[in-house]
Design a protein around this motif. Sequence first.
Motif, PDB file in Angstrom:
ATOM      1  N   GLY A  17      22.695  29.250   5.561  1.00  0.00           N
ATOM      2  CA  GLY A  17      21.504  29.857   4.983  1.00  0.00           C
ATOM      3  C   GLY A  17      21.711  30.510   3.638  1.00  0.00           C
ATOM      4  N   ILE A  18      21.158  31.706   3.488  1.00  0.00           N
ATOM      5  CA  ILE A  18      21.195  32.419   2.214  1.00  0.00           C
ATOM      6  C   ILE A  18      22.631  32.711   1.796  1.00  0.00           C
ATOM      7  N   GLY A  19      23.459  33.141   2.733  1.00  0.00           N
ATOM      8  CA  GLY A  19      24.843  33.476   2.407  1.00  0.00           C
ATOM      9  C   GLY A  19      25.609  32.296   1.847  1.00  0.00           C
ATOM     10  N   ALA A  20      25.427  31.128   2.458  1.00  0.00           N
ATOM     11  CA  ALA A  20      26.108  29.926   1.966  1.00  0.00           C
ATOM     12  C   ALA A  20      25.605  29.542   0.580  1.00  0.00           C
ATOM     13  N   ALA A  21      24.306  29.699   0.345  1.00  0.00           N
ATOM     14  CA  ALA A  21      23.737  29.370  -0.968  1.00  0.00           C
ATOM     15  C   ALA A  21      24.288  30.296  -2.044  1.00  0.00           C
ATOM     16  N   ILE A  22      24.402  31.594  -1.726  1.00  0.00           N
ATOM     17  CA  ILE A  22      24.953  32.551  -2.683  1.00  0.00           C
ATOM     18  C   ILE A  22      26.413  32.223  -2.975  1.00  0.00           C
TER      19      ILE A  22
END
Length: 254
Positions: A17-22
Amino acid sequence: MERWIGRVALVTGASAGIGAAIARDLVCLGMKVVGCSRNIEKIQKLSDELKNEKGSLTAIRCDLSKEEDIVNMFKTIKSNESLCGVDVCINNAGLAHNAPILSGRTEQWREMLDVNVLAVTICTREAFQSMKERNVDDGHIMFINSMSGHRVVPSTPTHFYSASKFAVTALLESTRQELRELKSHIRVTSVSPGLVETEFSYRMNKDEEKAKALYSSIRCLEANDISNAVVFALQAPSHVEINDVFIRPTEQTR
């Protein structure tokens, strides 16, 4: 982002999710990223995918509900000669249970507090101490909050989750004030998304059809939209502190 090239960013909950994208975006921009999660296989796979990018991604296993794990993670980062410490801390990890105020289970409330509030506070403290001992005065501490940290919607399953995110809103301002009292130039930012299509609703509701219905109800935000906001705040001039970023899908009503 030039001044961040080669510097270290910790991203909690970086497996999806967001963590992987960041994590992906910061590696591509040249940062040394440490991604943590209880399950690090996905982070290691992402690290392999990014091996030819300007930066790097190191996976560390960490159960954020346990203070000992968090403290040991920071010790591991410190002892790694290529890392030495944290310059940017992105408190991304969070979870929700369908646990209403009047009928929820205590252990579910406690887990939300442990991960959404206490882990965020502990990581913030440890990141600040890491910066302080290395005389880093231009670091950045970020909170991936939620619109649920600013208003309570009439959705019974999300009420305690909202309470935990209101605490994150208070943590942002409290951290900002304490840093100013210390005459520090470390900056703080909170990014509060509305509905983002990730694994979040699937995990919360444990009902695939319900999650699909929610995510198909409007054009949702994507994880990369939140990562873009993180990069935007990081690349602001040193005299500019972007404290609160609210991001909703255009079609979202609340």
